[in-house]
Design a protein around this motif. Structure first.
Motif, PDB file in Angstrom:
ATOM      1  N   UNK A  22       0.943  -1.149   0.033  1.00 47.66           N
ATOM      2  CA  UNK A  22      -0.148   0.015  -0.090  1.00 47.66           C
ATOM      3  C   UNK A  22       0.907   1.380   0.048  1.00 47.66           C
ATOM      4  N   UNK A  23       1.886   1.165   0.725  1.00 52.17           N
ATOM      5  CA  UNK A  23       2.659   2.416   0.837  1.00 52.17           C
ATOM      6  C   UNK A  23       3.385   2.676  -0.448  1.00 52.17           C
ATOM      7  N   UNK A  24       4.026   1.640  -1.017  1.00 50.85           N
ATOM      8  CA  UNK A  24       4.433   1.744  -2.394  1.00 50.85           C
ATOM      9  C   UNK A  24       3.610   2.258  -3.472  1.00 50.85           C
ATOM     10  N   UNK A  25       2.278   1.623  -3.389  1.00 52.95           N
ATOM     11  CA  UNK A  25       1.574   2.177  -4.437  1.00 52.95           C
ATOM     12  C   UNK A  25       0.937   3.604  -4.141  1.00 52.95           C
ATOM     13  N   UNK A  26       0.603   3.878  -2.925  1.00 52.42           N
ATOM     14  CA  UNK A  26       0.195   5.406  -2.561  1.00 52.42           C
ATOM     15  C   UNK A  26       1.479   6.394  -3.060  1.00 52.42           C
ATOM     16  N   UNK A  27       2.438   6.099  -2.610  1.00 51.70           N
ATOM     17  CA  UNK A  27       3.613   7.024  -2.752  1.00 51.70           C
ATOM     18  C   UNK A  27       4.075   6.951  -4.373  1.00 51.70           C
ATOM     19  N   UNK A  28       3.946   6.093  -5.055  1.00 47.09           N
ATOM     20  CA  UNK A  28       4.190   6.027  -6.488  1.00 47.09           C
ATOM     21  C   UNK A  28       3.118   7.012  -7.332  1.00 47.09           C
ATOM     22  N   UNK A  29       1.954   7.034  -6.674  1.00 45.85           N
ATOM     23  CA  UNK A  29       1.022   7.835  -7.255  1.00 45.85           C
ATOM     24  C   UNK A  29       1.260   9.153  -6.881  1.00 45.85           C
ATOM     25  N   UNK A  30       1.902   9.507  -5.775  1.00 44.46           N
ATOM     26  CA  UNK A  30       2.201  10.909  -5.511  1.00 44.46           C
ATOM     27  C   UNK A  30       1.629  11.462  -4.139  1.00 44.46           C
ATOM     28  N   UNK A  31       1.066  10.531  -3.144  1.00 43.02           N
ATOM     29  CA  UNK A  31       0.466  10.841  -1.938  1.00 43.02           C
ATOM     30  C   UNK A  31       1.778  10.855  -0.995  1.00 43.02           C
ATOM     31  N   UNK A  32       1.607  11.449   0.049  1.00 44.83           N
ATOM     32  CA  UNK A  32       2.426  11.680   1.307  1.00 44.83           C
ATOM     33  C   UNK A  32       2.032  10.608   1.985  1.00 44.83           C
ATOM     34  N   UNK A  33       2.670   9.541   2.617  1.00 48.65           N
ATOM     35  CA  UNK A  33       2.385   8.550   3.303  1.00 48.65           C
ATOM     36  C   UNK A  33       3.178   8.529   4.618  1.00 48.65           C
ATOM     37  N   UNK A  34       2.558   7.990   5.848  1.00 51.34           N
ATOM     38  CA  UNK A  34       3.113   7.611   6.944  1.00 51.34           C
ATOM     39  C   UNK A  34       2.790   6.000   7.190  1.00 51.34           C
ATOM     40  N   UNK A  35       3.902   5.339   7.266  1.00 56.46           N
ATOM     41  CA  UNK A  35       3.852   3.857   7.456  1.00 56.46           C
ATOM     42  C   UNK A  35       4.456   3.457   8.867  1.00 56.46           C
ATOM     43  N   UNK A  36       3.361   2.636   9.481  1.00 55.20           N
ATOM     44  CA  UNK A  36       4.002   2.239  10.930  1.00 55.20           C
ATOM     45  C   UNK A  36       4.058   0.666  10.956  1.00 55.20           C
TER      46      UNK A  36
END
Length: 541
Positions: A22-36
């Motif tokens: 999920x983090x990879x997909x969201x970041x690749x599409x341009x979102x800022x992500x916090x992963x825990x």
């Protein structure tokens, strides 16, 4: 203790396979992500839980996402570049470093950790993904139908952190955000009246949940390596669950999942089998008759002589399934007590193997069995995290039932085809003994699709399920809970969350609008997500 506050586009709680995808997909599409992540390693099932990937027979050809294939290719690449493989092993495209029968890719967990970290590294360098290590969710707030914040405590004594996010993904192993945020969910067995499933009970059993397991890795080398007798050994040595039909659980004997008849497995360290000839395809051979090689994660004969002293065998067998009581929705102290008891069970199985287990030569005990804490990344040699086969599950827009995937019901028509498909998967419906006293439930399934509606809660508009907490039933969880399916679920959820951030919409609106749904699915297609199985193929499993 104080509480820091952070803000992001997408918060992903849990860095197992679904969370990382999920983090990879969201970041690749341009979102800022916090992963825990609660545990030291990212990767969940594949790493901190130490479970070699359960995959379908066609995984080398199709039926997984491009990112998941990159993970698998990356693991093999590490072995080819850094390990002294023999020439015959190096030449195999579908290299299986462990030559295990459970999977076409059995390997040491730490290798997968490194590859996953490498996949995340570019986004962490730019700050698009911020990783909060050793964090567990302990509270959440909501306003109406939106989750507004999640508070995470530290497992290593740091300050609490509260994260506010536009979209929240629950990628935990047990759906931990659902009760914290007041999101409607299900646990255990639904009733047959509710789901219409032939394998469901007449009355719902919410506390009847599949076994969890604490896995461990062993090698066999000269000398005595017997651990201290576990405190609970006498209890576990005599324990005879009903599914074992009068046999002790600590043994080489267990029910056959498909026939339920008792079956005695073989066990002999370093059997000298032909590791190059292993064909890990459970559609042809279940492969579990020999416990040493079934989940072997390092086959010494594939490497230069002397590199490994021994094969390394991953223990995830029926004898370590812990089903005395459920842990979902129990107070934290009770949950931890059960984890400790499950660890005692695993240690008791090892002690039994070292001291009492029957050997092929007629003797008893294998004192040369030695734990590998370095392989597990733990002090005691057991996996860092429990392997949960079952989670809390959202009350979703779409609930997948046995009637959608069972081969006996669907036959050659195949599983239900979904207009909102966001991926595919395949595995038998494989349910382990459960806290209600049930034995195995094993149902042949057909290759299936992952409907977007199963990732979206009925009511809450900004949370998505990104692990085994999607809208399955107790029964269908048994085939949607495996490694590549979890990854695909997370990847689809992360991409959708980023899309919703960019376009100011919600998952419900995307799901309900044919044009928006088609555009989202086209984006998934472009990133290498397979949403339907190839036509014209014969699938037998």
């Amino acid at each position: 203790m104080t509480t820091r506050e952070l803000t992001t586009d997408v918060l992903i709680v849990g860095a197992g396979l679904g969370g990382v995808a999920a983090a990879l997909a969201a970041a690749d599409r341009g979102a800022q992500v916090i992963l825990t992540e609660e545990y030291e390693w990212i990767g969940g099932q594949l790493t901190s839980q130490a479970v070699p990937p359960d995959e379908h027979p066609w995984v080398e050809e199709f039926g997984i996402t491009a990112r998941y294939r990159a993970l698998r290719d990356g693991i093999r690449d590490v072995y080819r570049r850094r390990y002294p493989l023999i020439d015959d092993a190096r030449r195999i495209d579908a290299l299986n470093p462990g030559a295990g029968w459970v999977s076409k890719l059995c390997s040491e967990p730490r290798i997968a950790v490194g590859v996953l970290e490498e996949m995340l590294a570019p986004h962490r360098s730019t700050g698009r993904i911020r990783f909060l290590a050793r964090r567990r969710p302990v509270a959440a707030t909501a306003e109406g139908d939106r989750v507004t914040s999640v508070t995470l405590s530290s497992e290593i004594g740091e300050d609490d952190v509260t994260v506010r996010a536009g979209y929240v993904l629950d990628a935990t192993e047990t759906g931990e955000l659902l009760p914290l945020a007041g999101i409607e969910y299900v646990t255990g067995f639904e009733s047959r009246a509710e789901t219409g499933e032939p394998s469901a009970p007449e009355v719902a059993q919410p506390a009847n949940i599949q076994a969890l397991s604490i896995c461990f890795a062993v090698e066999h080398v000269d000398g005595g390596h017997t651990i201290a007798k576990p405190a609970d050994y006498d209890f576990w040595r005599e324990y005879m669950p009903s599914a074992w039909q009068g046999e002790r659980m600590l043994s080489w004997t267990a029910p056959n999942p498909r026939t339920l008849e008792l079956s005695t497995r073989e066990f002999g360290p370093n059997p000298g089998d032909d590791a190059l000839a292993v064909d890990a395809d459970q559609s042809r051979n279940a492969g579990d008759s020999n416990l040493w090689i079934f989940r072997r994660i390092a086959a010494r004969d594939l490497f230069e002589s002397g590199f490994y002293q021994s094969d390394i065998c991953l223990v995830n067998w029926p004898s370590i399934d812990y089903f005395l009581a459920p842990v979902l929705d129990e107070p934290r102290d009770v949950e931890l007590e059960h984890y400790a008891a499950a660890r005692q069970l695993s240690q008791s199985m090892l002690y039994w193997m070292q001291t009492e287990a029957p050997r092929p030569d007629g003797g008893t005990g294998f004192p040369g069995l030695r734990l590998r804490p370095d392989i597990m990344g733990s002090d005691d040699g057991l996996a860092q995290a429990p392997y949960h086969r079952e989670s809390r599950r959202i009350r979703a827009l779409t609930t997948i039932t046995e009637n959608d995937v069972s081969y006996e019901i669907r036959g050659d028509a195949g599983a239900t085809r979904y207009d909102d498909s966001v991926g595919v998967g395949m595995y038998r419906i494989d349910l382990h003994p459960s806290t209600g006293g049930d034995t195995y439930i094993d149902v042949a399934s057909t290759p299936f699709e992952i409907p977007l509606g199963a990732l979206i809660p009925q009511r809450v508009t900004n949370l998505l399920a990104a692990n085994k907490n999607i809208g399955t039933t107790h029964i269908t969880n048994g085939c949607y809970r495996l490694h590549p399916v979890e990854w695909n679920i997370g990847e689809a959820a992360g991409h959708l969350a980023a899309l919703c951030v960019a376009e100011g919409t919600t998952p419900h609106e995307v799901h309900a609008d044919a044009a928006r749904l088609a555009a989202y699915q086209a984006e998934l297609d472009a990133t290498g997500v397979e949403r339907h199985w190839p036509e014209g193929r014969v699938y037998a499993y």
